[in-house]
Design a protein around this motif. Structure first.
Motif, mmCIF file in Angstrom:
data_model
loop_
_atom_site.group_PDB
_atom_site.id
_atom_site.type_symbol
_atom_site.label_atom_id
_atom_site.label_comp_id
_atom_site.label_asym_id
_atom_site.label_seq_id
_atom_site.Cartn_x
_atom_site.Cartn_y
_atom_site.Cartn_z
ATOM 1 N N MET A 1 0.844 -1.182 0.000
ATOM 2 C CA MET A 1 0.000 0.000 0.000
ATOM 3 C C MET A 1 0.887 1.243 0.000
ATOM 4 S SD MET A 1 -2.921 1.027 2.742
ATOM 5 C CE MET A 1 -2.009 1.746 4.079
ATOM 6 N N GLY A 2 0.823 2.007 -1.056
ATOM 7 C CA GLY A 2 1.639 3.207 -1.154
ATOM 8 C C GLY A 2 0.878 4.450 -0.731
ATOM 9 N N MET A 3 1.576 5.532 -0.726
ATOM 10 C CA MET A 3 0.974 6.821 -0.379
ATOM 11 C C MET A 3 0.656 7.567 -1.666
ATOM 12 S SD MET A 3 3.706 8.287 2.368
ATOM 13 C CE MET A 3 3.239 8.419 4.062
ATOM 14 N N ASN A 4 -0.465 8.278 -1.661
ATOM 15 C CA ASN A 4 -0.723 9.147 -2.811
ATOM 16 C C ASN A 4 0.098 10.430 -2.649
ATOM 17 O OD1 ASN A 4 -2.121 10.952 -1.119
ATOM 18 N ND2 ASN A 4 -4.102 10.062 -1.585
ATOM 19 N N ALA A 5 0.067 11.255 -3.677
ATOM 20 C CA ALA A 5 0.910 12.458 -3.673
ATOM 21 C C ALA A 5 0.602 13.362 -2.483
ATOM 22 C CB ALA A 5 0.741 13.223 -4.988
ATOM 23 N N ALA A 6 -0.664 13.519 -2.140
ATOM 24 C CA ALA A 6 -1.028 14.394 -1.013
ATOM 25 C C ALA A 6 -0.480 13.833 0.303
ATOM 26 C CB ALA A 6 -2.541 14.554 -0.940
ATOM 27 N N ALA A 7 -0.564 12.520 0.480
ATOM 28 C CA ALA A 7 -0.055 11.904 1.705
ATOM 29 C C ALA A 7 1.461 12.022 1.774
ATOM 30 C CB ALA A 7 -0.481 10.436 1.775
ATOM 31 N N ARG A 8 2.133 11.873 0.616
ATOM 32 C CA ARG A 8 3.589 12.026 0.597
ATOM 33 C C ARG A 8 3.982 13.448 0.971
ATOM 34 N NH1 ARG A 8 3.018 9.182 -4.414
ATOM 35 N NH2 ARG A 8 3.709 11.014 -5.559
ATOM 36 N N THR A 9 3.257 14.425 0.437
ATOM 37 C CA THR A 9 3.540 15.832 0.754
ATOM 38 C C THR A 9 3.316 16.101 2.235
ATOM 39 O OG1 THR A 9 2.959 16.552 -1.470
ATOM 40 C CG2 THR A 9 2.878 18.221 0.256
ATOM 41 N N GLU A 10 2.227 15.571 2.769
ATOM 42 C CA GLU A 10 1.930 15.767 4.191
ATOM 43 C C GLU A 10 3.025 15.147 5.058
ATOM 44 O OE1 GLU A 10 -1.473 14.402 7.396
ATOM 45 O OE2 GLU A 10 -2.069 14.705 5.307
ATOM 46 N N TRP A 11 3.476 13.940 4.691
ATOM 47 C CA TRP A 11 4.542 13.285 5.448
ATOM 48 C C TRP A 11 5.822 14.116 5.370
ATOM 49 C CZ3 TRP A 11 9.339 11.204 4.163
ATOM 50 C CH2 TRP A 11 9.958 10.481 5.179
ATOM 51 N N TRP A 12 6.161 14.568 4.157
ATOM 52 C CA TRP A 12 7.373 15.363 3.950
ATOM 53 C C TRP A 12 7.341 16.617 4.815
ATOM 54 C CZ3 TRP A 12 12.110 15.081 2.129
ATOM 55 C CH2 TRP A 12 12.812 16.255 1.892
ATOM 56 N N GLU A 13 6.216 17.311 4.817
ATOM 57 C CA GLU A 13 6.107 18.563 5.565
ATOM 58 C C GLU A 13 6.130 18.339 7.074
ATOM 59 O OE1 GLU A 13 2.677 20.422 3.830
ATOM 60 O OE2 GLU A 13 3.812 21.035 2.050
ATOM 61 N N SER A 14 5.858 17.103 7.517
ATOM 62 C CA SER A 14 5.889 16.811 8.951
ATOM 63 C C SER A 14 7.310 16.554 9.466
ATOM 64 C CB SER A 14 5.021 15.584 9.261
ATOM 65 O OG SER A 14 5.661 14.379 8.851
ATOM 66 N N LEU A 15 8.256 16.390 8.542
ATOM 67 C CA LEU A 15 9.641 16.124 8.945
ATOM 68 C C LEU A 15 10.310 17.387 9.476
ATOM 69 C CD1 LEU A 15 10.928 13.995 5.937
ATOM 70 C CD2 LEU A 15 10.254 13.169 8.198
ATOM 71 N N PRO A 16 11.254 17.224 10.399
ATOM 72 C CA PRO A 16 12.042 18.378 10.844
ATOM 73 C C PRO A 16 12.825 18.975 9.670
ATOM 74 C CG PRO A 16 12.368 16.494 12.303
ATOM 75 C CD PRO A 16 11.608 15.997 11.117
ATOM 76 N N ALA A 17 13.019 20.273 9.705
ATOM 77 C CA ALA A 17 13.711 20.971 8.614
ATOM 78 C C ALA A 17 15.086 20.383 8.339
ATOM 79 C CB ALA A 17 13.818 22.461 8.924
ATOM 80 N N GLY A 18 15.811 19.996 9.375
ATOM 81 C CA GLY A 18 17.154 19.447 9.189
ATOM 82 C C GLY A 18 17.144 18.155 8.385
ATOM 83 N N ILE A 19 16.159 17.314 8.626
ATOM 84 C CA ILE A 19 16.036 16.050 7.881
ATOM 85 C C ILE A 19 15.687 16.358 6.425
ATOM 86 C CG2 ILE A 19 14.725 13.904 7.648
ATOM 87 C CD1 ILE A 19 16.190 13.659 10.160
ATOM 88 N N ARG A 20 14.758 17.276 6.210
ATOM 89 C CA ARG A 20 14.392 17.651 4.832
ATOM 90 C C ARG A 20 15.608 18.207 4.102
ATOM 91 N NH1 ARG A 20 9.631 20.320 7.264
ATOM 92 N NH2 ARG A 20 10.689 22.232 6.688
#
Length: 61
Positions: A1-20
């Motif tokens: 089960m993969g993530m759709n684009a919106a879920a991927r964006t939401e996950w990405w934005e939840s990461l700390p800035a340093g990790i991003r």
């Protein structure tokens, strides 16, 4: 089960800035494998992010 684009964006934005920044740095250096490795390392257990989804997240960048 993969993530759709919106879920991927939401996950990405939840990461700390340093990790991003670290992941973006690998992508800018054409080190996609390292970016995918970091994404999988931090996302596999809590979010079920495997290699395929990690590649999509890196590609989204």
């Amino acid at each position: 089960m993969g993530m759709n684009a919106a879920a991927r964006t939401e996950w990405w934005e939840s990461l700390p800035a340093g990790i991003r920044d670290e992941i973006d740095g690998y992508i800018l250096q054409d080190s996609l494998l390292m970016a995918v490795k970091v994404i999988t390392a931090i996302g596999l257990v809590p979010h079920g992010i495997g290699i395929g989804t990690a590649q999509l997240i890196a590609h989204d960048r």
